[in-house]
Write a protein that holds these residues in place. Structure first.
Motif, PDB file in Angstrom:
ATOM      1  N   GLY B 259      27.920  55.210 -24.579  1.00  0.00           N
ATOM      2  CA  GLY B 259      28.453  56.257 -23.717  1.00  0.00           C
ATOM      3  C   GLY B 259      29.818  55.916 -23.157  1.00  0.00           C
ATOM      4  O   GLY B 259      30.650  56.798 -22.928  1.00  0.00           O
ATOM      5  N   GLN B 260      30.085  54.624 -22.934  1.00  0.00           N
ATOM      6  CA  GLN B 260      31.375  54.218 -22.396  1.00  0.00           C
ATOM      7  C   GLN B 260      32.494  54.505 -23.394  1.00  0.00           C
ATOM      8  O   GLN B 260      33.563  54.980 -23.024  1.00  0.00           O
ATOM      9  CB  GLN B 260      31.348  52.734 -22.038  1.00  0.00           C
ATOM     10  CG  GLN B 260      30.396  52.413 -20.914  1.00  0.00           C
ATOM     11  CD  GLN B 260      30.869  52.967 -19.593  1.00  0.00           C
ATOM     12  OE1 GLN B 260      31.999  52.754 -19.187  1.00  0.00           O
ATOM     13  NE2 GLN B 260      30.002  53.706 -18.917  1.00  0.00           N
ATOM     14  N   GLU B 262      32.311  56.763 -25.745  1.00  0.00           N
ATOM     15  CA  GLU B 262      32.406  58.212 -25.896  1.00  0.00           C
ATOM     16  C   GLU B 262      33.179  58.834 -24.750  1.00  0.00           C
ATOM     17  O   GLU B 262      34.035  59.696 -24.952  1.00  0.00           O
ATOM     18  CB  GLU B 262      31.005  58.816 -25.978  1.00  0.00           C
ATOM     19  CG  GLU B 262      30.325  58.480 -27.289  1.00  0.00           C
ATOM     20  CD  GLU B 262      28.871  58.890 -27.304  1.00  0.00           C
ATOM     21  OE1 GLU B 262      28.389  59.434 -26.286  1.00  0.00           O
ATOM     22  OE2 GLU B 262      28.221  58.659 -28.334  1.00  0.00           O
ATOM     23  N   ALA B 263      32.875  58.358 -23.525  1.00  0.00           N
ATOM     24  CA  ALA B 263      33.575  58.920 -22.378  1.00  0.00           C
ATOM     25  C   ALA B 263      35.068  58.641 -22.481  1.00  0.00           C
ATOM     26  O   ALA B 263      35.898  59.504 -22.199  1.00  0.00           O
ATOM     27  CB  ALA B 263      33.013  58.324 -21.076  1.00  0.00           C
ATOM     28  N   ALA B 264      35.420  57.413 -22.911  1.00  0.00           N
ATOM     29  CA  ALA B 264      36.835  57.074 -23.049  1.00  0.00           C
ATOM     30  C   ALA B 264      37.493  57.939 -24.119  1.00  0.00           C
ATOM     31  O   ALA B 264      38.612  58.436 -23.936  1.00  0.00           O
ATOM     32  CB  ALA B 264      36.993  55.595 -23.387  1.00  0.00           C
ATOM     33  N   ALA B 265      36.782  58.149 -25.233  1.00  0.00           N
ATOM     34  CA  ALA B 265      37.338  58.977 -26.305  1.00  0.00           C
ATOM     35  C   ALA B 265      37.515  60.406 -25.815  1.00  0.00           C
ATOM     36  O   ALA B 265      38.532  61.047 -26.066  1.00  0.00           O
ATOM     37  CB  ALA B 265      36.426  58.940 -27.521  1.00  0.00           C
ATOM     38  N   ALA B 266      36.507  60.909 -25.071  1.00  0.00           N
ATOM     39  CA  ALA B 266      36.585  62.274 -24.584  1.00  0.00           C
ATOM     40  C   ALA B 266      37.753  62.449 -23.615  1.00  0.00           C
ATOM     41  O   ALA B 266      38.312  63.529 -23.494  1.00  0.00           O
ATOM     42  CB  ALA B 266      35.273  62.665 -23.898  1.00  0.00           C
ATOM     43  N   LEU B 267      38.133  61.357 -22.925  1.00  0.00           N
ATOM     44  CA  LEU B 267      39.278  61.440 -22.029  1.00  0.00           C
ATOM     45  C   LEU B 267      40.593  61.317 -22.793  1.00  0.00           C
ATOM     46  O   LEU B 267      41.663  61.389 -22.201  1.00  0.00           O
ATOM     47  CB  LEU B 267      39.215  60.328 -20.982  1.00  0.00           C
ATOM     48  CG  LEU B 267      38.165  60.484 -19.899  1.00  0.00           C
ATOM     49  CD1 LEU B 267      38.174  59.285 -18.980  1.00  0.00           C
ATOM     50  CD2 LEU B 267      38.417  61.743 -19.095  1.00  0.00           C
ATOM     51  N   GLY B 268      40.506  61.068 -24.102  1.00  0.00           N
ATOM     52  CA  GLY B 268      41.710  60.985 -24.903  1.00  0.00           C
ATOM     53  C   GLY B 268      42.346  59.606 -24.936  1.00  0.00           C
ATOM     54  O   GLY B 268      43.474  59.450 -25.380  1.00  0.00           O
ATOM     55  N   LEU B 269      41.638  58.571 -24.442  1.00  0.00           N
ATOM     56  CA  LEU B 269      42.215  57.227 -24.477  1.00  0.00           C
ATOM     57  C   LEU B 269      42.220  56.705 -25.908  1.00  0.00           C
ATOM     58  O   LEU B 269      41.203  56.752 -26.583  1.00  0.00           O
ATOM     59  CB  LEU B 269      41.405  56.271 -23.598  1.00  0.00           C
ATOM     60  CG  LEU B 269      41.500  56.451 -22.091  1.00  0.00           C
ATOM     61  CD1 LEU B 269      40.524  55.522 -21.397  1.00  0.00           C
ATOM     62  CD2 LEU B 269      42.904  56.184 -21.603  1.00  0.00           C
ATOM     63  N   PRO B 270      43.348  56.174 -26.377  1.00  0.00           N
ATOM     64  CA  PRO B 270      43.369  55.589 -27.719  1.00  0.00           C
ATOM     65  C   PRO B 270      42.684  54.211 -27.750  1.00  0.00           C
ATOM     66  O   PRO B 270      42.348  53.657 -26.704  1.00  0.00           O
ATOM     67  CB  PRO B 270      44.857  55.460 -28.034  1.00  0.00           C
ATOM     68  CG  PRO B 270      45.546  55.510 -26.731  1.00  0.00           C
ATOM     69  CD  PRO B 270      44.662  56.218 -25.763  1.00  0.00           C
ATOM     70  N   ARG B 273      43.857  51.097 -25.514  1.00  0.00           N
ATOM     71  CA  ARG B 273      43.709  51.395 -24.089  1.00  0.00           C
ATOM     72  C   ARG B 273      42.234  51.408 -23.716  1.00  0.00           C
ATOM     73  O   ARG B 273      41.853  50.914 -22.667  1.00  0.00           O
ATOM     74  CB  ARG B 273      44.320  52.766 -23.773  1.00  0.00           C
ATOM     75  CG  ARG B 273      45.800  52.785 -23.971  1.00  0.00           C
ATOM     76  CD  ARG B 273      46.518  53.109 -22.679  1.00  0.00           C
ATOM     77  NE  ARG B 273      47.904  52.686 -22.811  1.00  0.00           N
ATOM     78  CZ  ARG B 273      48.903  53.506 -23.094  1.00  0.00           C
ATOM     79  NH1 ARG B 273      48.685  54.799 -23.218  1.00  0.00           N
ATOM     80  NH2 ARG B 273      50.118  53.044 -23.214  1.00  0.00           N
ATOM     81  N   LEU B 277      41.203  48.946 -20.844  1.00  0.00           N
ATOM     82  CA  LEU B 277      40.906  49.528 -19.537  1.00  0.00           C
ATOM     83  C   LEU B 277      39.418  49.688 -19.271  1.00  0.00           C
ATOM     84  O   LEU B 277      38.977  49.610 -18.135  1.00  0.00           O
ATOM     85  CB  LEU B 277      41.571  50.903 -19.412  1.00  0.00           C
ATOM     86  CG  LEU B 277      43.094  50.934 -19.431  1.00  0.00           C
ATOM     87  CD1 LEU B 277      43.586  52.350 -19.589  1.00  0.00           C
ATOM     88  CD2 LEU B 277      43.623  50.324 -18.137  1.00  0.00           C
ATOM     89  N   VAL B 278      38.658  49.956 -20.331  1.00  0.00           N
ATOM     90  CA  VAL B 278      37.264  50.343 -20.109  1.00  0.00           C
ATOM     91  C   VAL B 278      36.284  49.286 -20.618  1.00  0.00           C
ATOM     92  O   VAL B 278      35.403  48.834 -19.884  1.00  0.00           O
ATOM     93  CB  VAL B 278      36.975  51.697 -20.802  1.00  0.00           C
ATOM     94  CG1 VAL B 278      35.509  52.062 -20.658  1.00  0.00           C
ATOM     95  CG2 VAL B 278      37.857  52.776 -20.211  1.00  0.00           C
ATOM     96  N   PRO B 281      36.928  44.854 -19.618  1.00  0.00           N
ATOM     97  CA  PRO B 281      36.586  44.411 -18.255  1.00  0.00           C
ATOM     98  C   PRO B 281      35.075  44.328 -18.051  1.00  0.00           C
ATOM     99  O   PRO B 281      34.583  43.403 -17.414  1.00  0.00           O
ATOM    100  CB  PRO B 281      37.190  45.493 -17.363  1.00  0.00           C
ATOM    101  CG  PRO B 281      38.241  46.140 -18.187  1.00  0.00           C
ATOM    102  CD  PRO B 281      37.816  46.015 -19.614  1.00  0.00           C
TER     103      PRO B 281
END
Ligand SMILES: Nc1ncnc2c1ncn2[C@@H]1O[C@H](COP(=O)(O)OP(=O)(O)O)[C@@H](O)[C@H]1O
Ligand SMILES: [Mg+2]
Lengths: 371, 363, 260
Positions: B259-260, B262-270, B273, B277-278, B281
């Motif tokens: 899910g992490q 997917e959420a990053a992809a859905a926010l458009g993060l390449p 990043r 960022l996600v 960490p």
């Protein structure tokens, strides 16, 4: 179309493989050029030539007239011997120390904790050198040898332990019997839960019958202290004794932690559930707790065993000729360094692989029990 | 959680602590037949071993007497040797008049380690601080620019141990992250290459890697490019650490739920990043206990470089023992060296425990 | 669930509105398993679509194909005039225009609420920090939890977390919002606060695709209801028709199980 996902993936992979190949080619060509410049021949035919190197101590019989391959085998046997002894003793001791650490008795738990902390936080090589320097300081001369356990003597000259020897009239039959017993064990393990009451005695019977048919005679040769010397038994030099004792102390600390973690990993709820089903303590332990604990323990225990093989290279610190030390001598003596390096890599990878596959096989067995 | 609930059950009842504590200990020591037997067994062991050890260590030991003959006469440990030779033990064959430099380097590294240990100081600035410190350290050790030049072959003792540890881990950490990501790549060529690399390094004893590095590098590389022994050992240690750190970090990555991503992809993060960022960490936080273990192993591993001829703590100990004026108290010397390693690694382990507990309460 | 007094403010979008999402003959397989069978669906700008159907019918898979969390193998998906292919640049462009809310929130646990919200404005939209913070606070106020800005996700209730997730998606100023069962993981008393947030969003004219089984909510905001079963779109109808007079046997069966 550089932004197309598939094209890009292929381009990146090709680029990386290309760079790696170019790098490897560069290394190989420089190496060959260097070797040629120094006039060093390449090839494994030196293995059959007499080595003329000295191996100070060996489990196998070795003379310096023997060829290189036998020198290598001798070093390997030393490494395997050290690893096997250390693995067996540290497993038993680690089990005891790990469980004692969980005891409610603060004295016992505390002492075991000190052991674990010392082992985990000191470099094994320092531990070995320290123990080695203690050897002459603490232990008496042979005449006053110290006798901590029946049949075990410690003195400045090293350890003397009982030797177990087996005398076999027809070795071929014994091998067949052992193979049969092994096959039976494997089959029983594969079908576990089906005929456990019969399997164990059957395997034992096959093994014993094999020994009997092959007319094997076991004898334990107890050392006898004559006042100034020993008759019989097996004498271990201070170097070998230091390595065996030191690595066992060290590894025990790690095994103990793994065992403790394994016991703690099975929740109290499992005990409660077992009790509520009316199972007696022994059955709960055997049927519920230990199988779950094993699943947790086996993988880290296996990497610990592999570490023992790796740590046996520290024998070099006290001058005991293990496999790596022998190879190092061979390389400097024969200048076949490339071949030597390949043998070193191959042997350690093979040793680790065999330990890992044994553990994997065992893991699959437990996984079947689970269903 | 489990350990917590267990310890809660054995906690003393309020109000009866004074008498209760004594009584509780007596009960723990002798309450059951098993405990009584254990007490007897371990009590005997302690009574047999500890007093003679104490006698040797302290009571019969020579503490400060600068006369080597005091040690020859005494029945106990020869601590005055350690005291007299401390400079040589800690700094090896580094030129005597310049010893303030390695001493400063040790203090600097230890202070910086202590500073870095505070979670509050974990910012990108910390990395810059370390890089600057390493330049300073190298200048102090090697000299030049106003200081007398000292070749790496004269470096020795504690600073060598500390520099090897810090630099090997520092370089291996980012490399390990890249390897871990590569091993999880969807591109088969990258994945397979990484697996082969990581597993062969992990399958070999560090000593054999050190040997291979010192045997093979002169053959691999043209004479002119050949690094000195110190750099060779550093390269071997770094490769070794990177392979182990990669596996630990991969373990952390595996713990991050899909899910992490997917959420990053859905926010458009390449990709990078998302990792930076996600994912990383969180993965590193999960991996802290295992990371700490690996780092402790690395601290201990630096002690192996003596085998390829570097002057670390053990070698400088051996060199000090060769002084014919003294009775060569080897056990004391190696106990001292062991104690230094123990202090480094034990304090690091406690710090890791602290981080782990903090991590548990943070979320 | 929701009071039927709540008025439907926005009228049915005129069919002249341009298409926001267009799926034509879309098919997807997991290995040999045919998950989505010949999906044809056009969503107009400003339209609110509710997708329902039994578990495992492919609802999640379908909406995840829209922002390429899953790859479809056959047919076309066009989002805002851009067709989804392997082209990474186009995927980036499309993902920027689509916000998504997940069943299990998927907030980033190591970042504070505010940091969660500022992530995409800073790193995807290249906003300045202060600007991103302003945007984040603006949307936190809209979902009515500005006071939680400096807490971590783990310190919030499920309903609050889901509202944060909605705010996080809104921070990218998306043109389309996808919701995948946003209330299924919530305790009953928290469902309403999340649905209220979604109703407010619908009233602002956002294009929305919601997978949900909250039928009161569907009745209140949906322009159309899509019923899926076994990877197919079985029925597509306006809510009043769908609830009072479902034209399919399977929809009837499903409604019967869901409503009583
Ligand atoms: N990654 C996957 N691999 C294989 N099958 C999957 C995967 N994800 C979902 N499925 C299957 O696809 C079908 C549709 O799943 P999904 O779209 O999640 O259904 P819904 O959201 O309607 O409950 C289910 O049968 C599910 O088992
Ligand atoms: Mg779903």
């Amino acid at each position: 179309m550089l932004s197309d996902a598939k094209t890009r993936s292929i381009i990146i992979q090709c680029a990386l493989v290309g760079v790696a190949a170019a790098f490897a080619a560069l290394l190989v060509s420089t190496t060959f050029a260097n070797l040629r410049a120094r006039g060093i021949p390449i090839g494994f035919d030196f293995l059959t030539m007499p080595s003329r190197i000295v191996i100070s101590e060996a489990i196998l019989t070795y003379k310096s007239r023997d060829p290189y391959y036998w020198a290598i085998a001798t070093g390997l046997a030393n490494t395997v011997f050290i690893s096997a002894v250390v693995i067996v003793f540290s497993s038993v001791l680690g089990l005891v120390v790990g469980i004692t650490r969980l005891s409610s008795n603060p004295l016992a738990a505390g002492t075991c904790r000190v052991w674990v902390e010392v082992a985990r936080n000191s470099p094994p090589i320092v531990l070995l050198i320290f123990l080695y320097s203690l050897w002459w300081k603490v232990l008496p001369p042979v005449g006053e040898a110290f006798n901590p356990l029946p049949g075990v003597y410690a003195s400045m000259r090293g350890l003397v332990v009982p030797a177990i020897s087996m005398d076999v009239a027809t070795p071929g039959l014994l091998v067949i019997a052992l193979a049969l017993a092994l096959a039976a064990a494997g089959w029983a393990a594969a079908r576990r839960g089906w005929l456990p009451p019969l399997a164990a005695p059957a395997i034992l019977a096959v093994g014993v019958a094999g020994l009997w048919i092959a007319d094997a005679k076991f004898s334990v040769d107890w050392p006898i202290f004559t006042g100034s010397n020993f008759k019989g038994g097996k004498e271990l030099t201070p170097e070998l004794s230091t390595i065996l004792i030191g690595l066992t102390i060290y590894t025990t600390g790690f095994v103990a932690e793994i065992v403790r973690g394994g016991v703690l990993s099975v929740g109290r709820g499992q005990w409660d559930a077992g009790h509520s089903l009316g199972l007696p303590r022994g059955k709960i332990l055997r049927l519920i707790i230990i199988p779950q604990m094993l699943r947790v323990i086996v993988p880290p225990l296996n990497s610990q065993y592999i570490n023992v093989v790796k740590n046996s290279t520290l024998a070099i610190a006290v001058g005991y000729p293990d496999f790596l030390a022998v190879m190092n001598t061979i390389i400097s003596k024969s200048s076949h360094s490339i071949e030597g390096v390949f043998i070193i890599l191959g042997v350690y990878l093979a040793l680790n692989l065999s330990l890992s596959s044994a553990a994997n096989w065992y893991n699959r067995r437990i996984a079947i029990v689970e269903r | 959680m489990k350990a917590l609930s267990l310890s809660l059950q054995t906690a003393p009842m309020p109000g009866q602590i004074r008498v209760g504590a004594l009584w509780r200990y007596a009960k723990l020591l002798f309450g059951t037949p098993l405990n009584a037997a254990l007490t007897l067994l371990f009590g005997t062991m302690i009574v047999v071993t500890v007093p003679p050890m104490l006698r040797w260590l302290v009571i019969d030991g020579v503490l400060f007497d600068p006369d080597p003959n005091a040690c020859r006469v005494a029945a106990g440990a020869c601590w005055s040797f350690i005291y007299a030779k401390s400079g040589q033990l800690l700094f090896g064959i580094y030129p005597f008049d310049e010893r303030w430099r390695p001493a400063l380097v040790c203090l600097l590294i230890l202070a910086l380690l202590g500073w870095s240990v505070r979670p509050a100081s974990w910012t990108p600035r910390l990395a810059a601080l370390w890089v600057a410190a390493l330049v300073l350290i190298f200048w102090l050790m090697a000299g030049g620019f106003g200081l007398i030049e000292v070749p790496t072959s004269s470096w020795g003792g504690l600073p060598v141990t500390l520099i090897l540890t810090v630099v090997a881990i520092g370089v291996a950490f980012p490399v390990g992250i890249l390897l871990a990501l590569a091993r999880r790549s969807t591109m088969p060529a990258i994945r397979i290459g990484t697996v082969v690399l990581i597993e062969s390094v992990r399958g070999l004893p560090l000593l054999s890697i050190l040997f291979v590095a010192s045997i093979m590098m002169p053959l691999f590389l043209p004479e002119a490019l050949l690094p000195d022994k110190f750099v060779r050992a550093l390269v071997a240690l770094t490769i070794f650490a990177a392979a182990y750190l990669a596996e630990v970090i991969r373990g952390g990555l595996q713990a991050i739920p899909n899910g992490q991503y997917e959420a990053a992809a859905a926010l458009g993060l390449p990709f990078w990043r998302t990792q930076y960022l996600v994912i990383l960490p969180q993965a590193i936080r999960v991996a802290i206990p295992a990371l700490a273990n690996t780092i402790i192993v690395m601290i201990k591993n630096t002690s192996l470089v003596l085998v390829v001829g570097l002057f670390d703590l053990i070698s400088s100990g051996k060199a000090a023992l060769a002084d014919p004026d003294w009775p060569s108290p080897a056990a004391e010397t190696f106990l001292f060296i062991g104690a230094i390693f123990f202090a480094l690694s034990f304090s690091f382990a406690r710090f890791a425990d602290f981080l782990e507990r903090r991590g548990l309460t943070a979320h | 669930m929701l009071s039927s007094a709540a008025k439907r403010v926005a009228p049915m979008p005129a069919s002249s509105e341009p298409a926001a999402i267009e799926m034509v003959g879309m098919n997807k397989w997991y290995g040999s398993f045919h998950v989505l069978k010949d999906i044809n669906l056009t969503v107009r700008r400003g339209e609110r679509l509710v997708i329902c159907g039994p578990s495992g019918s492919g609802k999640s898979t379908m909406i995840r194909c829209i922002n390429r969390l899953e790859e479809h193998q056959h047919g076309q998906i066009v989002v805002d005039g851009v067709e989804l292919t392997n082209d990474l640049k186009k995927i980036d462009v499309i993902r920027r225009d689509i916000g998504m809310v997940f069943q299990h929130f998927n907030l980033f646990p190591h970042l504070t609420i505010l940091e969660n919200l500022m992530l995409s404005p800073i790193w995807v939209r290249s906003m300045r920090r202060w600007q991103a913070e302003q945007t984040a606070m603006h949307y936190l106020e809209r979902v009515k939890i500005p006071d939680q800005a400096h807490k971590y996700p783990g310190q919030l209730s499920g309903g609050q977390q889901q509202r944060v997730a909605i705010a996080r998606a809104l921070c990218m100023s998306p043109k389309i919002m996808l919701f995948d069962e946003p209330t299924s993981a919530l305790d009953p008393e928290m469902v309403k606060e999340v649905l209220d947030t979604m109703v407010a969003l619908a009233e602002d004219g956002m294009t929305m695709l919601c997978v949900t089984h909250e039928m009161g909510f569907a009745r209140q905001i949906a322009d159309r209801i899509v019923f899926m079963d076994q990877g197919e779109i079985v029925e597509m109808n306006n809510p009043s028709e769908f609830f009072s007079n479902p034209s399919h046997e399977r929809s009837k069966l499903f409604l019967g199980q869901i409503l009583y």
